[in-house]
Structure formats: C-alpha cells, structure tokens
Design a protein around this motif. Sequence first.
Motif, PDB file in Angstrom:
ATOM      1  N   LYS A   1       0.843  -1.189   0.000  1.00 29.36           N
ATOM      2  CA  LYS A   1       0.000   0.000   0.000  1.00 29.36           C
ATOM      3  C   LYS A   1       0.877   1.237   0.000  1.00 29.36           C
ATOM      4  O   LYS A   1       1.808   1.341   0.789  1.00 29.36           O
ATOM      5  CB  LYS A   1      -0.920   0.028   1.215  1.00 29.36           C
ATOM      6  CG  LYS A   1      -1.824   1.240   1.217  1.00 29.36           C
ATOM      7  CD  LYS A   1      -2.777   1.258   2.378  1.00 29.36           C
ATOM      8  CE  LYS A   1      -3.617   2.518   2.260  1.00 29.36           C
ATOM      9  NZ  LYS A   1      -4.525   2.691   3.347  1.00 29.36           N
ATOM     10  N   ILE A   2       0.563   2.156  -0.905  1.00 31.11           N
ATOM     11  CA  ILE A   2       1.221   3.456  -0.954  1.00 31.11           C
ATOM     12  C   ILE A   2       0.122   4.501  -0.816  1.00 31.11           C
ATOM     13  O   ILE A   2      -0.854   4.479  -1.565  1.00 31.11           O
ATOM     14  CB  ILE A   2       1.961   3.674  -2.300  1.00 31.11           C
ATOM     15  CG1 ILE A   2       3.009   2.592  -2.545  1.00 31.11           C
ATOM     16  CG2 ILE A   2       2.574   5.054  -2.363  1.00 31.11           C
ATOM     17  CD1 ILE A   2       4.189   2.628  -1.627  1.00 31.11           C
ATOM     18  N   SER A   3       0.244   5.396   0.138  1.00 32.33           N
ATOM     19  CA  SER A   3      -0.755   6.443   0.323  1.00 32.33           C
ATOM     20  C   SER A   3      -0.702   7.438  -0.821  1.00 32.33           C
ATOM     21  O   SER A   3       0.358   7.681  -1.397  1.00 32.33           O
ATOM     22  CB  SER A   3      -0.504   7.181   1.642  1.00 32.33           C
ATOM     23  OG  SER A   3      -0.626   6.289   2.716  1.00 32.33           O
ATOM     24  N   GLN A   4      -1.856   8.013  -1.128  1.00 30.12           N
ATOM     25  CA  GLN A   4      -1.926   9.047  -2.166  1.00 30.12           C
ATOM     26  C   GLN A   4      -1.216  10.296  -1.676  1.00 30.12           C
ATOM     27  O   GLN A   4      -1.296  10.648  -0.504  1.00 30.12           O
ATOM     28  CB  GLN A   4      -3.366   9.423  -2.459  1.00 30.12           C
ATOM     29  CG  GLN A   4      -4.145   8.396  -3.171  1.00 30.12           C
ATOM     30  CD  GLN A   4      -5.574   8.852  -3.367  1.00 30.12           C
ATOM     31  OE1 GLN A   4      -6.141   9.517  -2.532  1.00 30.12           O
ATOM     32  NE2 GLN A   4      -6.145   8.476  -4.486  1.00 30.12           N
ATOM     33  N   LYS A   5      -0.545  10.939  -2.618  1.00 28.40           N
ATOM     34  CA  LYS A   5       0.115  12.191  -2.276  1.00 28.40           C
ATOM     35  C   LYS A   5       0.112  13.086  -3.504  1.00 28.40           C
ATOM     36  O   LYS A   5       0.581  12.690  -4.567  1.00 28.40           O
ATOM     37  CB  LYS A   5       1.546  11.941  -1.811  1.00 28.40           C
ATOM     38  CG  LYS A   5       2.247  13.205  -1.377  1.00 28.40           C
ATOM     39  CD  LYS A   5       3.639  12.935  -0.883  1.00 28.40           C
ATOM     40  CE  LYS A   5       4.311  14.238  -0.515  1.00 28.40           C
ATOM     41  NZ  LYS A   5       5.703  14.071  -0.173  1.00 28.40           N
ATOM     42  N   CYS A   6      -0.435  14.253  -3.355  1.00 29.07           N
ATOM     43  CA  CYS A   6      -0.393  15.292  -4.383  1.00 29.07           C
ATOM     44  C   CYS A   6      -0.005  16.583  -3.684  1.00 29.07           C
ATOM     45  O   CYS A   6      -0.680  16.996  -2.740  1.00 29.07           O
ATOM     46  CB  CYS A   6      -1.756  15.476  -5.055  1.00 29.07           C
ATOM     47  SG  CYS A   6      -2.054  14.376  -6.431  1.00 29.07           S
ATOM     48  N   SER A   7       1.065  17.208  -4.148  1.00 31.91           N
ATOM     49  CA  SER A   7       1.469  18.453  -3.504  1.00 31.91           C
ATOM     50  C   SER A   7       2.270  19.344  -4.454  1.00 31.91           C
ATOM     51  O   SER A   7       2.902  18.874  -5.394  1.00 31.91           O
ATOM     52  CB  SER A   7       2.295  18.166  -2.247  1.00 31.91           C
ATOM     53  OG  SER A   7       3.478  17.478  -2.576  1.00 31.91           O
ATOM     54  N   ILE A   8       2.175  20.622  -4.165  1.00 34.54           N
ATOM     55  CA  ILE A   8       2.994  21.644  -4.815  1.00 34.54           C
ATOM     56  C   ILE A   8       3.946  22.135  -3.740  1.00 34.54           C
ATOM     57  O   ILE A   8       3.518  22.444  -2.625  1.00 34.54           O
ATOM     58  CB  ILE A   8       2.120  22.799  -5.346  1.00 34.54           C
ATOM     59  CG1 ILE A   8       1.271  22.294  -6.512  1.00 34.54           C
ATOM     60  CG2 ILE A   8       2.972  23.985  -5.761  1.00 34.54           C
ATOM     61  CD1 ILE A   8       0.296  23.314  -7.063  1.00 34.54           C
ATOM     62  N   TYR A   9       5.221  22.197  -4.063  1.00 38.69           N
ATOM     63  CA  TYR A   9       6.203  22.629  -3.066  1.00 38.69           C
ATOM     64  C   TYR A   9       7.320  23.424  -3.731  1.00 38.69           C
ATOM     65  O   TYR A   9       7.381  23.544  -4.944  1.00 38.69           O
ATOM     66  CB  TYR A   9       6.740  21.431  -2.270  1.00 38.69           C
ATOM     67  CG  TYR A   9       7.388  20.360  -3.106  1.00 38.69           C
ATOM     68  CD1 TYR A   9       8.771  20.301  -3.221  1.00 38.69           C
ATOM     69  CD2 TYR A   9       6.628  19.413  -3.782  1.00 38.69           C
ATOM     70  CE1 TYR A   9       9.383  19.327  -3.998  1.00 38.69           C
ATOM     71  CE2 TYR A   9       7.229  18.439  -4.553  1.00 38.69           C
ATOM     72  CZ  TYR A   9       8.597  18.408  -4.649  1.00 38.69           C
ATOM     73  OH  TYR A   9       9.189  17.447  -5.423  1.00 38.69           O
TER      74      TYR A   9
END
Length: 157
Positions: free
Chosen positions: A35-43
């Motif tokens: 399992k890989i958690s969802q991750k969406c980000s601007i940095y």
Amino acid sequence: MANIKIHKNKLVLLLCLISSTAMSGEAVKLNLKGKISQKCSIYNMSDLIDLSKSETKIVAFKFYCNSPFDISVSSQNGGLKNGSYLVRYHYALDIPKAGVSIYGDSEKSVINSKIVNVEKIPFESRGEIKVSLIDKLEMSGHYQETLKINLYPKSFL
C-alpha cells in the motif's frame, strides 16, 4: 555388515518418500500485498507574488502526484483588493509533464473555478504560474488577494 544393510534400506526408503512427496504436486500460495498512500502536492513555491514593481511575475514550483487528480484555480476577491478598489489580473498555471494548462482571470475565477481532470500520473514534475495585471496598481495603499490552487487526488478502484 547387516547393520549397514539395514541403514542402506532405511536411506533408500527415506529418499523414495522424499521424491514421492516432491512429485505429488503440492503447492504453496503466497499472498502478496502493498500500500502506498496518495500524495499530491505543490512545493518549493514562494507563497508571495509581489506585483508592486512589475505587472507580470512568473513563479516556478515543484509538483508531485502519485495518482490521477483534479486541479482547479480560484480567486478569493476577484482581484487585488485595496478597500473597495479592485485590480484584476490574468493567470496561467502550467504543469507540462501532467498536461495541465489552466488559464483564467481573477474576476471570473471567484465564482467559476474550472476543475481540470488529469488522468496522467506525473510523479515528480515542475510547473509554473504566471500572473499578469489587467488593471494598473494606481491608488496608494496595500493590495491583497489569495489565488488558490486546489489539488484533489483520486483513488484507483
């Protein structure tokens, strides 16, 4: 000598049992999962764009998303606000690797923030946002506005 013969017979019998067990077609099932958690980000993006001395600014950023996502841009005030005085602007958000190009103006983005559906998973990427004034900053004072980029990661079914 008879003792060695008995041990030899036991060894032959043991080898026959082992080989018949191996040939009987037994199988072992292994259940694998991850399992890989969802991750969406601007940095790595400046959270302040100062348009006091320049009518156009381009700000680069890094982007990461490991799932399909929706993205939208919205304006809080409809422009840079100074009391009741409003200065409108255009914006262009681009994330080439994800195929994202969102263009709009502050006035229309208060009510209608266009949501773009992105199925391509970009993982690590770069992007930029360009902000250009439509009106000039003429009246003295402090102007404020919040331009919001919303990311909504989507689940795989």
